[in-house]
Scaffold this motif. Structure first.
Motif, short mmCIF file in Angstrom:
data_model
loop_
_atom_site.label_atom_id
_atom_site.label_comp_id
_atom_site.label_asym_id
_atom_site.label_seq_id
_atom_site.Cartn_x
_atom_site.Cartn_y
_atom_site.Cartn_z
N ARG A 1 0.85 -1.18 0.00
CA ARG A 1 0.00 0.00 0.00
C ARG A 1 0.90 1.24 0.00
O ARG A 1 2.01 1.22 0.54
CB ARG A 1 -0.90 0.01 1.23
N SER A 2 0.41 2.31 -0.56
CA SER A 2 1.22 3.53 -0.69
C SER A 2 1.55 4.16 0.66
O SER A 2 2.55 4.87 0.78
CB SER A 2 0.51 4.55 -1.58
N ASP A 3 0.76 3.86 1.68
CA ASP A 3 1.00 4.45 3.00
C ASP A 3 1.94 3.61 3.86
O ASP A 3 2.15 3.90 5.03
CB ASP A 3 -0.32 4.67 3.74
N VAL A 4 2.54 2.57 3.27
CA VAL A 4 3.39 1.66 4.02
C VAL A 4 4.84 1.80 3.58
O VAL A 4 5.14 1.86 2.39
CB VAL A 4 2.95 0.19 3.81
N SER A 5 5.72 1.87 4.56
CA SER A 5 7.14 1.80 4.24
C SER A 5 7.80 0.87 5.25
O SER A 5 7.41 0.81 6.42
CB SER A 5 7.79 3.18 4.27
N VAL A 6 8.75 0.12 4.77
CA VAL A 6 9.49 -0.81 5.62
C VAL A 6 10.92 -0.30 5.68
O VAL A 6 11.55 -0.04 4.65
CB VAL A 6 9.46 -2.24 5.03
N SER A 7 11.42 -0.17 6.88
CA SER A 7 12.78 0.35 7.04
C SER A 7 13.81 -0.76 6.81
O SER A 7 13.50 -1.95 6.87
CB SER A 7 12.95 0.92 8.45
N GLU A 8 15.02 -0.34 6.57
CA GLU A 8 16.12 -1.29 6.44
C GLU A 8 16.24 -2.11 7.73
O GLU A 8 16.44 -3.32 7.70
CB GLU A 8 17.43 -0.56 6.16
N ARG A 9 16.08 -1.43 8.86
CA ARG A 9 16.17 -2.12 10.15
C ARG A 9 15.10 -3.21 10.27
O ARG A 9 15.38 -4.32 10.71
CB ARG A 9 16.04 -1.12 11.30
N ASP A 10 13.86 -2.88 9.89
CA ASP A 10 12.78 -3.88 9.95
C ASP A 10 13.12 -5.10 9.09
O ASP A 10 12.90 -6.24 9.51
CB ASP A 10 11.45 -3.28 9.48
N ALA A 11 13.63 -4.85 7.91
CA ALA A 11 13.98 -5.96 7.00
C ALA A 11 15.12 -6.79 7.58
O ALA A 11 15.07 -8.03 7.56
CB ALA A 11 14.36 -5.41 5.63
N ARG A 12 16.13 -6.14 8.11
CA ARG A 12 17.28 -6.88 8.65
C ARG A 12 16.92 -7.67 9.90
O ARG A 12 17.31 -8.82 10.06
CB ARG A 12 18.44 -5.93 8.93
N VAL A 13 16.17 -7.07 10.81
CA VAL A 13 15.76 -7.77 12.04
C VAL A 13 14.87 -8.96 11.69
O VAL A 13 15.03 -10.05 12.25
CB VAL A 13 15.07 -6.81 13.03
N THR A 14 13.97 -8.78 10.76
CA THR A 14 13.09 -9.88 10.35
C THR A 14 13.91 -11.02 9.76
O THR A 14 13.66 -12.20 10.06
CB THR A 14 12.02 -9.38 9.35
N THR A 15 14.90 -10.70 8.96
CA THR A 15 15.78 -11.73 8.40
C THR A 15 16.56 -12.44 9.50
O THR A 15 16.72 -13.66 9.47
CB THR A 15 16.73 -11.10 7.36
N GLN A 16 17.04 -11.68 10.48
CA GLN A 16 17.75 -12.29 11.60
C GLN A 16 16.84 -13.23 12.39
O GLN A 16 17.25 -14.33 12.77
CB GLN A 16 18.31 -11.21 12.52
N VAL A 17 15.61 -12.82 12.62
CA VAL A 17 14.65 -13.67 13.33
C VAL A 17 14.39 -14.93 12.52
O VAL A 17 14.31 -16.03 13.08
CB VAL A 17 13.34 -12.91 13.63
N LEU A 18 14.30 -14.81 11.21
CA LEU A 18 14.12 -15.98 10.35
C LEU A 18 15.25 -16.99 10.59
O LEU A 18 15.00 -18.18 10.74
CB LEU A 18 14.05 -15.57 8.88
N HIS A 19 16.47 -16.52 10.64
CA HIS A 19 17.61 -17.41 10.89
C HIS A 19 17.48 -18.10 12.25
O HIS A 19 17.77 -19.30 12.36
CB HIS A 19 18.93 -16.62 10.82
N VAL A 20 17.06 -17.37 13.27
CA VAL A 20 16.91 -17.94 14.61
C VAL A 20 15.82 -19.02 14.61
O VAL A 20 16.01 -20.11 15.15
CB VAL A 20 16.58 -16.84 15.64
N VAL A 21 14.69 -18.73 13.97
CA VAL A 21 13.59 -19.69 13.93
C VAL A 21 13.99 -20.92 13.13
O VAL A 21 13.67 -22.06 13.53
CB VAL A 21 12.30 -19.04 13.38
N MET A 22 14.71 -20.73 12.04
CA MET A 22 15.18 -21.88 11.26
C MET A 22 16.07 -22.77 12.12
O MET A 22 15.97 -24.00 12.07
CB MET A 22 15.91 -21.42 10.00
#
Length: 147
Positions: free
Chosen positions: A119-140
């Motif tokens: 949606r045009s009103d949504v932005s994802v920060s670099e930090r959000d993307a990196r933390v989410t990727t780190q959490v993915l690694h932990v869950v894996m």
């Protein structure tokens, strides 16, 4: 990942997510990582639901498959991402790594329009993307049967 058909799809998505992060496409990296997280947690919950403890004649703890719950059980499929995370933590499938997920990740499905575009009103920060990727690694790592 117990679902063999999804395994290669998720492996490719994992590669794509890492590439998107490297390329600075934080929204794509974020959404892909969230989707992978949801898929592997759902798979683990479905598999866990099919395994029920029982005792063998010698008293040993056995696991047997029941026909009552499939990995794509509609009950699990109807849960929110946040509810799936909570259930996986409650059952001990994953530890508390998801506590680090940014709040936007827990509602990631609500960030797109009907065509699947942000949606045009949504932005994802670099930090959000990196933390989410780190959490993915932990869950894996948590879900790795060889740990």
């Amino acid at each position: 990942m117990h679902n063999a058909e999804l395994r290669p799809v998720l492996e490719q998505a994992f590669t794509d997510s890492g590439r998107a992060l490297e390329d600075g496409d934080f929204q794509r990296a974020f959404m892909t990582s969230c989707g992978i997280l949801e898929a592997i947690i759902t798979d683990a919950l479905g598999t866990h639901a099919r395994l029920k403890p029982s005792r063998g004649t010698d008293g040993a703890d056995l696991r047997r498959t029941t026909a009552s719950a499939e990995p794509n059980d509609p009950q699990i499929a109807d849960w929110s991402f946040d509810a799936r995370i909570a259930a996986a933590e409650r059952t001990g499938l994953i530890r508390g790594g998801c506590a680090r997920l940014p709040p936007v990740a827990r509602t990631y499905r609500d960030l797109t329009d009907a065509e699947g575009q942000f949606r045009s009103d949504v932005s994802v920060s670099e930090r959000d993307a990196r933390v989410t990727t780190q959490v993915l690694h932990v869950v894996m790592r948590d879900l790795d049967p060889g740990r």
